[in-house]
Design an enzyme around this catalytic site. Structure first.
Site, PDB file in Angstrom:
ATOM      1  CD  GLU B 192      40.309 -29.804 -60.381  1.00  0.00           C
ATOM      2  OE1 GLU B 192      40.997 -30.582 -61.065  1.00  0.00           O
ATOM      3  OE2 GLU B 192      39.132 -29.512 -60.665  1.00  0.00           O
ATOM      4  CE  LYS B 207      33.496 -25.546 -62.197  1.00  0.00           C
ATOM      5  NZ  LYS B 207      33.419 -25.917 -60.760  1.00  0.00           N
TER       6      LYS B 207
END
Lengths: 428, 428
Positions: B192, B207
């Protein structure tokens, strides 16, 4: 949304009792998730007076599942009787005709009558759901029909008969012959009333035919499946395979090729270190491959009270939530009649044969392979006490036509005793 | 049912372009499965003039995703911009307010604002779906929310950051230090923009927090998660773990206990031969455990264009089919605020520390462990060239309180250099 969804259950074996237990024990949780309570109105089974470990006193009893299926006070008919025809089919048809949705665990019925039942349900604007029919508690029907709906599916594979996998892994772990473990499994109640359904690969084949219909948008075509059971697998095969780094699994493969739909359920060698190779006992594993998603692997209990009841309840809760998906993921009338194709992709094979103990016997076998255009990866002759010697061959990739050619060649050598065992080695 | 479902896509990175490709390439298949065509009305991204490998000329362009979200000619707003706040949140809110359903891959936004967004969507009778936010192409949100809806979920576990798993497995296979593989991953575009999201465990933690909300009927509570990244894992730890039959994974575990909801995302040792231990590269694996179904394991690609776009399309096709499920599987208003519990179940631990090379040093460490009530399963001192010696301990099951006690004891010995590494050994 507080109107209860009322179900009627036909069949109160292990799975039926399991469904009753979940409805009773998890009423609040299910109502939260489903958006409305789920209640049981009526039940049916062959014998009424039997202790099933659940209290059925609050539910109406019907001796006839067809009558149950038509009751005014049920919205969903839950069919857990089994059998491709007879009462299961009659009651399912009656339920659809009476405007009920259907949840079933009956792979045999759907493998044989799935197309007709799906068309009837869609004509009546009803749904048939069958998560429990394939791989027990693993939500594989949902994963394929819904989770991978954006994919062109390229291949579906799976070990989907827990009993066969139990027998094969126990033969290996205990060094026991097939017959002995078969009897153990029978004593444990693992086998269907007709054990050929399990060990002949029929039950697993039924399941694969349902997944293939969803995957490829084709009509269920179980008769076109190439089917071979595990009855011929010997403890020697298992040991030899293990020596070479393989395990033997009853593996189903369905794929669409340029020549048509390949469906086969048969014993295969898979690498012992692969996820499929490591599958122990009654566990199931399904591999789904799509053009966008790549490979998805799902593993879980393939049978049993809790897992199968879990799958039944998922379908019932979906209906409570208002989910309406076509039986095979698209309108039944649009499903194509598939052209059946014999599995033809080249693969390596494991061959086991008994040779007469004569000079030159091994050379004759090698020559027969060579004449068929099959090259040998590994070949072993084992020590022997009898007048015949076991010989193993692992071939390089070859076709089944070449293999048939080689078989004819073996017969002509005059040194191969009986019919050689040939098991495909699957790259998984 | 032939009215097309019209989508607007905000964010045209890898995943956005992947969604466009599927809609274009699989239009007929999707229309068959969804019961109606799915069309793209409009798209939006930060820069318009960029070759994305797809033809966007047939779609309206919006510079502002909020304007896109409100367009009259879209039914579903597909949010693929990312970021917990900013344009993603503003556009999602605008879409809901304008009566659109939302499909998003944005775990950060849902981990932070999931409760408020779910409530807003439900008040507007709209759905938010986020299969693509968790474990890429694996249909795990669906499996948990729908497939296991009849279960009281007991535990959710998973390796859900492919980049971390890539780094850890490549360190082991190539014998490379963390920093080196980190740079490789960065050069490959695996990380990222803020790499802490990956290697700090934040992305995987987001998540897990979403799965925990579904599993336990609780409000998403990411701040309560115990979070530890992989930055401190050395190649030595990986080698030592391998020597003892383990692999190190960034593993998430969520479970409801009598004391509250445990959520942790941290490096753990798992048996090298277990399914989790064998997970290579960027693959993800999620383990779901329910009271009826037992254990279900799902494995697949956790990221990438195809897998993530596959998950987005599954959500869009569900909406086309008319499926309406609450964001977290039950009405958002009914989700309980969980009490956060520190993970307290006893577990064995792997400890690595540097000891000064003095007589009696090892005995002092052993004594500190004994005083904390921790018994030793295995202990190894390695050969060393420097003035300190690496010592490894695998403990028997112990609690984190005992471990904290031992840490204080280590400090008091005067022979332990620096802060010992302690990694939980997870039974999977």
């Amino acid at each position: 949304m507080t109107t209860p969804l009322r179900i009627g259950i036909a069949g109160l074996g292990t799975v039926g009792a399991g469904v009753v237990k979940i409805v009773q024990a998890r009423a609040n949780l299910i109502a939260q998730r489903g958006g409305r309570p789920i209640t049981i109105s009526a039940v049916s089974a062959r014998t009424r007076d039997k202790d099933r470990g659940v209290d059925l006193s609050a539910y109406a009893w019907e001796d006839d599942p067809v009558v149950l299926a038509r009751r005014e006070d049920i919205d969903v008919f839950v069919e857990l009787m089994g059998g491709s025809d007879g009462p299961a089919k009659a009651a399912t048809e009656a339920a659809i005709a009476a405007g009920k949705d259907v949840v079933t665990a009956n792979k045999a019925m759907l493998a044989v009558h799935g197309q007709a039942l799906a068309e009837a349900a869609e004509a009546a604007d009803r749904v048939i759901r069958f998560e429990a029919a394939v791989a027990g508690g693993i939500p594989v029907v949902k994963a394929l029909t819904e989770g991978l709906a954006g994919n062109q599916i390229t291949r579906v594979m799976g070990v989907m008969n827990g009993t066969c996998n139990y027998i094969l892994t126990r033969m290996e772990s205990e060094g026991l012959p097939y017959e002995k473990v078969f009897e153990e499994a029978n004593a444990l109640g693992y086998l269907e009333a007709d054990p050929t359904l399990d060990v002949g690969g029929i039950d697993a084949g039924h399941k694969l035919s349902l997944l293939a219909a969803i995957a490829f948008g084709t009509r269920v075509d179980f008769p076109a499946m190439e089917l071979e059971g595990i009855e011929r697998i010997s403890i020697d095969d298992i040991h030899h395979a293990a020596d070479m780094g393989f395990r033997i699994k009853l593996l189903g493969v369905a794929q669409m090729t340029g020549r048509g739909l390949e469906q086969r359920m048969s014993p295969c060698l898979v690498p012992a270190t692969s996820p499929l190779g490591q599958l122990e006992g009654p566990t199931n594993m399904v591999v789904l491959e799509g053009d966008a998603v790549g490979q998805i692997v799902l593993r879980g209990a393939g049978a049993g009270e809790g897992p199968t009841a879990s799958a039944v309840m998922a379908d019932v809760i979906d209906i409570a939530r208002g989910t309406r998906v076509s039986t095979f993921g698209q309108p039944a009338a649009g499903l194509a009649q598939s052209r059946a194709a014999r599995a033809s992709a080249a693969a390596p094979y494991y061959l086991r044969m008994e040779l007469e103990d004569k000079p030159g016997a091994l050379a004759k076998v090698a020559a027969a392979l060579g004449e068929a255009g099959i090259s040998i990866d590994r070949m072993r002759q084992y020590r022997h006490a009898a007048s015949t010697a076991p010989v193993l061959v692992v071939t390089h990739k070859t076709t089944r036509d070449a293999l048939d050619h080689a078989r004819a060649g073996f017969a002509a050598t005059g040194v191969v005793v009986g019919d050689p065992v040939a098991i495909r080695i699957e790259e998984v």
